[in-house]
Design a protein around this motif. Structure first.
Motif, PDB file in Angstrom:
ATOM      1  N   HIS A  19      14.617  29.602  44.385  1.00  8.05           N
ATOM      2  CA  HIS A  19      15.532  29.570  43.243  1.00  8.05           C
ATOM      3  C   HIS A  19      14.808  29.028  42.018  1.00  8.05           C
ATOM      4  CE1 HIS A  19      18.974  30.501  45.747  1.00  8.05           C
ATOM      5  NE2 HIS A  19      18.637  29.523  46.566  1.00  8.05           N
ATOM      6  N   LYS A  20      15.301  29.418  40.850  1.00  2.35           N
ATOM      7  CA  LYS A  20      14.715  28.938  39.604  1.00  2.35           C
ATOM      8  C   LYS A  20      14.987  27.447  39.425  1.00  2.35           C
ATOM      9  CE  LYS A  20      15.214  33.248  37.066  1.00  2.35           C
ATOM     10  NZ  LYS A  20      15.914  33.918  35.960  1.00  2.35           N
ATOM     11  N   ILE A  21      14.006  26.771  38.857  1.00  2.00           N
ATOM     12  CA  ILE A  21      14.148  25.353  38.532  1.00  2.00           C
ATOM     13  C   ILE A  21      14.300  25.295  37.018  1.00  2.00           C
ATOM     14  CG2 ILE A  21      12.989  23.114  38.533  1.00  2.00           C
ATOM     15  CD1 ILE A  21      11.526  24.225  41.106  1.00  2.00           C
ATOM     16  N   THR A  22      15.521  24.927  36.597  1.00  2.00           N
ATOM     17  CA  THR A  22      15.807  24.914  35.163  1.00  2.00           C
ATOM     18  C   THR A  22      16.303  23.542  34.733  1.00  2.00           C
ATOM     19  OG1 THR A  22      18.107  25.594  35.418  1.00  2.00           O
ATOM     20  CG2 THR A  22      16.456  27.362  35.232  1.00  2.00           C
ATOM     21  N   LYS A  23      16.077  23.238  33.491  1.00  2.00           N
ATOM     22  CA  LYS A  23      16.542  21.977  32.911  1.00  2.00           C
ATOM     23  C   LYS A  23      18.070  21.903  33.004  1.00  2.00           C
ATOM     24  CE  LYS A  23      16.632  19.504  28.531  1.00  2.00           C
ATOM     25  NZ  LYS A  23      16.483  19.637  27.095  1.00  2.00           N
ATOM     26  N   GLY A  24      18.748  23.016  32.775  1.00  3.29           N
ATOM     27  CA  GLY A  24      20.211  23.055  32.803  1.00  3.29           C
ATOM     28  C   GLY A  24      20.796  22.621  34.133  1.00  3.29           C
ATOM     29  N   ARG A  25      20.173  23.011  35.221  1.00  2.00           N
ATOM     30  CA  ARG A  25      20.675  22.630  36.541  1.00  2.00           C
ATOM     31  C   ARG A  25      20.646  21.114  36.722  1.00  2.00           C
ATOM     32  NH1 ARG A  25      18.352  27.706  40.023  1.00  2.00           N
ATOM     33  NH2 ARG A  25      20.172  28.990  39.582  1.00  2.00           N
ATOM     34  N   PHE A  26      19.606  20.487  36.224  1.00  2.00           N
ATOM     35  CA  PHE A  26      19.489  19.043  36.376  1.00  2.00           C
ATOM     36  C   PHE A  26      20.404  18.305  35.406  1.00  2.00           C
ATOM     37  CE2 PHE A  26      15.821  20.897  38.336  1.00  2.00           C
ATOM     38  CZ  PHE A  26      15.803  20.242  39.556  1.00  2.00           C
ATOM     39  N   GLU A  27      20.660  18.906  34.242  1.00  2.00           N
ATOM     40  CA  GLU A  27      21.642  18.331  33.320  1.00  2.00           C
ATOM     41  C   GLU A  27      23.047  18.420  33.927  1.00  2.00           C
ATOM     42  OE1 GLU A  27      20.853  20.635  29.798  1.00  2.00           O
ATOM     43  OE2 GLU A  27      19.477  19.124  29.009  1.00  2.00           O
ATOM     44  N   ILE A  28      23.320  19.490  34.656  1.00  2.00           N
ATOM     45  CA  ILE A  28      24.620  19.639  35.323  1.00  2.00           C
ATOM     46  C   ILE A  28      24.789  18.563  36.389  1.00  2.00           C
ATOM     47  CG2 ILE A  28      25.976  21.138  36.849  1.00  2.00           C
ATOM     48  CD1 ILE A  28      24.826  23.515  35.196  1.00  2.00           C
ATOM     49  N   ILE A  29      23.724  18.255  37.119  1.00  2.00           N
ATOM     50  CA  ILE A  29      23.795  17.176  38.111  1.00  2.00           C
ATOM     51  C   ILE A  29      24.187  15.868  37.429  1.00  2.00           C
ATOM     52  CG2 ILE A  29      22.458  15.725  39.699  1.00  2.00           C
ATOM     53  CD1 ILE A  29      20.868  18.269  40.440  1.00  2.00           C
ATOM     54  N   ASP A  30      23.562  15.580  36.288  1.00  2.00           N
ATOM     55  CA  ASP A  30      23.906  14.355  35.553  1.00  2.00           C
ATOM     56  C   ASP A  30      25.377  14.355  35.161  1.00  2.00           C
ATOM     57  OD1 ASP A  30      21.325  13.264  35.642  1.00  2.00           O
ATOM     58  OD2 ASP A  30      20.727  14.274  33.784  1.00  2.00           O
ATOM     59  N   LYS A  31      25.860  15.483  34.687  1.00  2.00           N
ATOM     60  CA  LYS A  31      27.260  15.571  34.257  1.00  2.00           C
ATOM     61  C   LYS A  31      28.208  15.399  35.440  1.00  2.00           C
ATOM     62  CE  LYS A  31      26.696  16.109  29.885  1.00  2.00           C
ATOM     63  NZ  LYS A  31      26.992  14.980  29.009  1.00  2.00           N
ATOM     64  N   ILE A  32      27.895  16.053  36.553  1.00  2.00           N
ATOM     65  CA  ILE A  32      28.749  15.925  37.743  1.00  2.00           C
ATOM     66  C   ILE A  32      28.774  14.474  38.210  1.00  2.00           C
ATOM     67  CG2 ILE A  32      28.992  16.534  40.179  1.00  2.00           C
ATOM     68  CD1 ILE A  32      27.885  19.332  39.435  1.00  2.00           C
ATOM     69  N   TRP A  47      35.031  20.306  30.825  1.00  2.00           N
ATOM     70  CA  TRP A  47      34.568  18.969  30.483  1.00  2.00           C
ATOM     71  C   TRP A  47      33.122  19.008  29.992  1.00  2.00           C
ATOM     72  CZ3 TRP A  47      31.046  15.392  32.660  1.00  2.00           C
ATOM     73  CH2 TRP A  47      31.174  14.084  32.187  1.00  2.00           C
ATOM     74  N   ILE A  48      32.276  19.753  30.695  1.00  2.00           N
ATOM     75  CA  ILE A  48      30.868  19.869  30.281  1.00  2.00           C
ATOM     76  C   ILE A  48      30.780  20.532  28.911  1.00  2.00           C
ATOM     77  CG2 ILE A  48      28.670  21.047  30.765  1.00  2.00           C
ATOM     78  CD1 ILE A  48      29.199  20.486  33.762  1.00  2.00           C
ATOM     79  N   ALA A  49      31.566  21.589  28.692  1.00  2.00           N
ATOM     80  CA  ALA A  49      31.545  22.272  27.395  1.00  2.00           C
ATOM     81  C   ALA A  49      31.983  21.335  26.277  1.00  2.00           C
ATOM     82  CB  ALA A  49      32.447  23.502  27.436  1.00  2.00           C
ATOM     83  N   ASN A  50      32.947  20.481  26.551  1.00  2.00           N
ATOM     84  CA  ASN A  50      33.395  19.516  25.536  1.00  2.00           C
ATOM     85  C   ASN A  50      32.343  18.448  25.267  1.00  2.00           C
ATOM     86  OD1 ASN A  50      35.850  20.729  25.041  1.00  2.00           O
ATOM     87  ND2 ASN A  50      36.922  19.537  26.595  1.00  2.00           N
TER      88      ASN A  50
END
Length: 157
Positions: A19-32, A47-50
């Motif tokens: 799978h691709k390793i992207t900055k966005g995936r790790f930012e999502i982990i922080d948000k979750i 919530w993330i969009a806000n």
């Protein structure tokens, strides 16, 4: 498990599974991790969009949640009507849930006696458990109190 350790292991999981390793995936982990223990994906997306519209698209959040499920950091814990509620379980001990059908409150609990009983039942049936969850649906004390108060007001009126 600390969040940084989780991210490192998740990165290894992504590499091993192509799978691709992207900055966005790790930012999502922080948000979750900062959102709270239980969530529906759509409310998480809003919530993330806000918080920051540049983090990820709806589809990226959905894909990342699915990958985190495969990885074992998130699990589906409750199906309530047409709602699916997920839980960020990384680093958390096993527990069960009480779910209020009136307000949707989720109460986590752990009882060693339940775990021991489940182990005994599996042993009696020569059954090897892989996973389990216990969900008890009912009415929480707050909702019971509100119903009692409403009835009292109706009778007294």
């Amino acid at each position: 498990m600390q969040l940084e350790e989780l991210k490192q292991k998740f990165e290894q999981f992504l590499r091993q599974n192509g799978h691709k390793i992207t900055k966005g995936r790790f930012e999502i982990i922080d948000k979750i991790a900062s959102y709270g223990p239980h969530f529906e994906i759509e409310e998480l997306v809003r919530w993330i969009a806000n918080q920051d519209r540049t983090i990820a698209s709806r589809s990226t959040v959905y894909r990342t949640v699915r990958l985190l499920q495969e990885f074992g950091a998130i699990r589906e814990v409750i199906k309530l009507g047409n709602r699916t509620i997920y839980e960020f379980v990384a680093g958390k001990p096993h527990h069960e849930h009480l779910i209020c059908v009136e307000c949707g409150k989720i109460i986590e609990f752990y009882k060693e006696e339940i775990e021991e009983f489940q182990d005994k039942v599996c042993e009696e049936h020569n059954f090897t458990p892989l996973n389990h969850r216990l969900e008890i649906f009912g009415i929480c004390s707050d909702c019971k109190a509100k119903k009692y108060e409403n009835r009292r007001l109706e009778v007294g009126a």
